[in-house]
Design an enzyme around this catalytic site. Structure first.
Site, PDB file in Angstrom:
ATOM      1  N   LYS A 201     -16.155  -3.881   1.081  1.00  0.00           N
ATOM      2  CA  LYS A 201     -14.582  -3.504   0.847  1.00  0.00           C
ATOM      3  C   LYS A 201     -14.453  -2.917  -0.660  1.00  0.00           C
ATOM      4  O   LYS A 201     -14.783  -3.144  -1.551  1.00  0.00           O
ATOM      5  CB  LYS A 201     -13.552  -4.655   0.402  1.00  0.00           C
ATOM      6  CG  LYS A 201     -12.143  -3.941   0.685  1.00  0.00           C
ATOM      7  CD  LYS A 201     -11.119  -5.305   0.910  1.00  0.00           C
ATOM      8  CE  LYS A 201     -10.416  -5.001   0.312  1.00  0.00           C
ATOM      9  NZ  LYS A 201      -9.137  -5.623   0.614  1.00  0.00           N
ATOM     10  N   ARG A 211      -0.043  -1.483   0.173  1.00  0.00           N
ATOM     11  CA  ARG A 211       1.109  -2.635  -0.496  1.00  0.00           C
ATOM     12  C   ARG A 211       2.165  -2.239  -0.283  1.00  0.00           C
ATOM     13  O   ARG A 211       3.209  -3.159  -1.138  1.00  0.00           O
ATOM     14  CB  ARG A 211       0.178  -2.138  -1.396  1.00  0.00           C
ATOM     15  CG  ARG A 211      -1.211  -2.379  -2.010  1.00  0.00           C
ATOM     16  CD  ARG A 211      -2.147  -2.398  -2.800  1.00  0.00           C
ATOM     17  NE  ARG A 211      -3.618  -2.265  -2.782  1.00  0.00           N
ATOM     18  CZ  ARG A 211      -4.208  -2.135  -4.075  1.00  0.00           C
ATOM     19  NH1 ARG A 211      -4.268  -1.249  -4.596  1.00  0.00           N
ATOM     20  NH2 ARG A 211      -5.729  -2.550  -3.090  1.00  0.00           N
ATOM     21  N   LYS A 222      -8.229  -3.039  -9.002  1.00  0.00           N
ATOM     22  CA  LYS A 222      -8.874  -4.723  -8.287  1.00  0.00           C
ATOM     23  C   LYS A 222     -10.254  -4.049  -8.166  1.00  0.00           C
ATOM     24  O   LYS A 222     -11.295  -4.564  -8.188  1.00  0.00           O
ATOM     25  CB  LYS A 222      -8.854  -4.430  -7.077  1.00  0.00           C
ATOM     26  CG  LYS A 222      -7.525  -5.480  -6.625  1.00  0.00           C
ATOM     27  CD  LYS A 222      -7.030  -5.383  -4.821  1.00  0.00           C
ATOM     28  CE  LYS A 222      -5.169  -6.339  -4.859  1.00  0.00           C
ATOM     29  NZ  LYS A 222      -4.958  -6.374  -3.459  1.00  0.00           N
ATOM     30  N   GLU A 238     -24.572  -6.346   0.088  1.00  0.00           N
ATOM     31  CA  GLU A 238     -23.222  -7.295   0.926  1.00  0.00           C
ATOM     32  C   GLU A 238     -23.410  -8.054   2.222  1.00  0.00           C
ATOM     33  O   GLU A 238     -23.427  -9.084   2.081  1.00  0.00           O
ATOM     34  CB  GLU A 238     -21.883  -6.649   0.913  1.00  0.00           C
ATOM     35  CG  GLU A 238     -21.396  -6.379  -1.265  1.00  0.00           C
ATOM     36  CD  GLU A 238     -20.419  -7.505  -1.571  1.00  0.00           C
ATOM     37  OE1 GLU A 238     -20.699  -9.109  -0.880  1.00  0.00           O
ATOM     38  OE2 GLU A 238     -20.580  -7.815  -3.239  1.00  0.00           O
ATOM     39  N   LYS A 253     -13.938  -0.941   5.015  1.00  0.00           N
ATOM     40  CA  LYS A 253     -13.130  -0.669   4.930  1.00  0.00           C
ATOM     41  C   LYS A 253     -12.557  -0.097   3.287  1.00  0.00           C
ATOM     42  O   LYS A 253     -13.502  -0.125   3.124  1.00  0.00           O
ATOM     43  CB  LYS A 253     -12.312  -1.543   4.773  1.00  0.00           C
ATOM     44  CG  LYS A 253     -10.814  -1.421   4.396  1.00  0.00           C
ATOM     45  CD  LYS A 253     -10.129  -3.115   4.047  1.00  0.00           C
ATOM     46  CE  LYS A 253      -9.134  -2.611   3.639  1.00  0.00           C
ATOM     47  NZ  LYS A 253      -8.372  -4.396   3.468  1.00  0.00           N
ATOM     48  N   SER A 279      -4.111   1.906   5.459  1.00  0.00           N
ATOM     49  CA  SER A 279      -2.426   1.905   5.688  1.00  0.00           C
ATOM     50  C   SER A 279      -2.643   3.947   5.559  1.00  0.00           C
ATOM     51  O   SER A 279      -1.821   4.961   6.084  1.00  0.00           O
ATOM     52  CB  SER A 279      -1.986   1.536   4.841  1.00  0.00           C
ATOM     53  OG  SER A 279      -2.944   1.580   3.645  1.00  0.00           O
ATOM     54  N   TYR A 318      -3.187   1.471  12.186  1.00  0.00           N
ATOM     55  CA  TYR A 318      -1.837   0.933  12.892  1.00  0.00           C
ATOM     56  C   TYR A 318      -1.509   2.304  14.136  1.00  0.00           C
ATOM     57  O   TYR A 318      -0.373   2.409  14.567  1.00  0.00           O
ATOM     58  CB  TYR A 318      -1.452   1.542  11.302  1.00  0.00           C
ATOM     59  CG  TYR A 318      -1.509   1.051  10.382  1.00  0.00           C
ATOM     60  CD1 TYR A 318      -0.594  -0.459  10.340  1.00  0.00           C
ATOM     61  CD2 TYR A 318      -2.483   1.086   9.494  1.00  0.00           C
ATOM     62  CE1 TYR A 318      -1.059  -1.125   9.316  1.00  0.00           C
ATOM     63  CE2 TYR A 318      -2.779   0.502   8.482  1.00  0.00           C
ATOM     64  CZ  TYR A 318      -2.262  -1.339   8.464  1.00  0.00           C
ATOM     65  OH  TYR A 318      -2.918  -2.129   7.527  1.00  0.00           O
TER      66      TYR A 318
HETATM   67  C1  PBG Z   1      -5.801  -7.718   0.804  1.00  0.00           C
HETATM   68  C2  PBG Z   1      -5.585  -6.260   1.913  1.00  0.00           C
HETATM   69  C3  PBG Z   1      -5.292  -4.744   2.007  1.00  0.00           C
HETATM   70  C4  PBG Z   1      -5.872  -4.399   2.697  1.00  0.00           C
HETATM   71  C5  PBG Z   1      -6.158  -5.336   3.355  1.00  0.00           C
HETATM   72  N1  PBG Z   1      -6.106  -6.644   3.470  1.00  0.00           N
HETATM   73  C6  PBG Z   1      -5.061  -4.220   0.292  1.00  0.00           C
HETATM   74  C7  PBG Z   1      -5.727  -4.627  -0.749  1.00  0.00           C
HETATM   75  O1  PBG Z   1      -6.830  -5.479  -0.689  1.00  0.00           O
HETATM   76  O2  PBG Z   1      -5.098  -4.454  -2.002  1.00  0.00           O
HETATM   77  C8  PBG Z   1      -5.128  -2.704   2.931  1.00  0.00           C
HETATM   78  C9  PBG Z   1      -5.181  -2.084   4.601  1.00  0.00           C
HETATM   79  C10 PBG Z   1      -4.054  -0.559   4.587  1.00  0.00           C
HETATM   80  O3  PBG Z   1      -4.351  -0.304   4.147  1.00  0.00           O
HETATM   81  O4  PBG Z   1      -4.648  -0.771   5.681  1.00  0.00           O
HETATM   82  N2  PBG Z   1      -6.732  -8.005   0.704  1.00  0.00           N
END
Ligand code: PBG
Length: 328
Positions: A201, A211, A222, A238, A253, A279, A318
């Site tokens: 991720k 968000r 992050k 990982e 992701k 998203s 989505y």
């Molecule tokens: C939470 C999480 C996130 C997403 C899924 N789980 C955001 C982040 O890590 O800040 C993002 C999903 C998306 O953008 O559709 N840890």
């Protein structure tokens, strides 16, 4: 008249009709491959639009039940649930994540009662519940604490499993969390609760609309726990860890900008690989479609197919419902 070229290889022969094309087709996309993410909000009859995610709504549980019915009709049986937590219930430690009657747990119970055949997936991370928007516990210097967070995530995963979640999905990128969650679940008799690990991720700009939907923009970034977009060898590391810790499914992701990572880890693991069309990826397509610059249905179908071609077995999107309907 042009004389014919003397060619032994004419790849176009394999493209000459729809029937031939379907015989030589290497990758297929079906509703069985799709996971539909959904945002849940408290209240009744609430359908609140998310400006940066056209066509996606935060739904109250009663409306989510209707939505699940539509998904099932279109052949989608897997839902990922994301609760939108009332800011008044957020705190620096994300305590609401451990509330057995919290929004996610209530939604899970309602969905399972009405549609036991659904596969429900929930994020294990604190960001939806914390005032600072980070996925874990933060110390005075702003550092996200690893081991303390893992302990919290184990409790969170247990609460989710107890409510009926089929697959817990740690999305926090803490070290050692998959093994710890596996141990905690097994100890309490949840051997059948699966773990979908957000394995690779990345600290991505493409999470913005998500968000917005949750009101979870973090203070700072992050990068201290999510991966650097510059790295792909690190994904191999990982993968090895999540496999050794007992993950059932590995995830990459975002998806489209990271197809090389999916392709790279495909031969390294016998485990199923998931990819999350996040998203921001969806928002880009929809924004172009709203301008009349792209056909959203065709662009979505193509993107998801390409994510599968790269090596993913399943895709979070989505656009899952729109795509599944187009596939019917
Ligand atoms: C939470 C999480 C996130 C997403 C899924 N789980 C955001 C982040 O890590 O800040 C993002 C999903 C998306 O953008 O559709 N840890």
């Amino acid at each position: 008249m042009t004389p014919p070229l003397l060619l032994t290889d004419r790849p176009r022969r394999n493209r000459k009709s729809s029937a031939v094309r379907s015989l030589v087709c290497e990758t297929t996309l079906t509703p069985n491959d799709l996971i539909a993410p959904h945002f849940i909000v408290a209240g009744k009859n609430v359908r609140s639009p998310i400006k940066s995610l056209p066509g996606i709504y935060r739904l109250s549980i009663d409306l989510l039940l209707g939505q699940a019915e539509l998904l099932l009709e279109a052949g989608i049986r897997a839902l990922a649930l994301f609760p939108v937590i009332d800011p008044a219930l957020k705190d620096p430690e994300g305590c609401e994540a451990l509330n057995p009657s919290g929004l996610l747990q209530e939604a899970t119970r309602s969905l399972k009662k009405r549609f036991p055949e659904l596969c429900l997936i929930a994020d294990v991370a604190l960001d939806a519940y914390t005032t600072h928007g980070h996925d874990g516990l933060v110390d005075e210097s702003g550092e996200v604490l690893n081991d303390e967070t893992v302990n919290r995530l184990c409790q969170m995963a247990l609460i989710q499993a107890e409510s009926g979640i089929d697959i817990v999905a740690p999305s926090d990128m803490m070290d050692g969390r998959v093994g710890a969650i596996r141990g905690a679940l097994d100890e309490r008799g949840f051997q059948q609760t699966s773990i979908l690990a957000y394995t690779a991720k990345y600290a991505s700009a493409f999470y913005g609309p998500y968000r917005d939907a949750l009101g979870s923009h973090p203070s700072g970034d992050k990068k201290g726990y999510q991966m650097d977009p510059a790295n792909s060898r690190e994904a191999e590391r990982e993968v090895a860890l999540d496999m050794s810790e007992g993950a059932d499914i590995l995830m990459v992701k975002p998806a489209l900008p990271y197809l090389d990572v999916i392709a790279k880890i495909r031969p390294l693991t016998p485990l199923p690989i998931a990819a999350y069309q996040v998203s921001g990826e969806y928002a880009m397509l929809m924004a172009a479609a709203q301008n009349g610059w792209l056909d959203s249905k065709r662009a979505l179908l193509e993107s998801l197919l390409c994510i599968k071609r790269a090596g993913a077995d399943m895709v979070f999107s989505y656009g899952a419902l729109e795509v599944a309907r187009a596939l019917c």
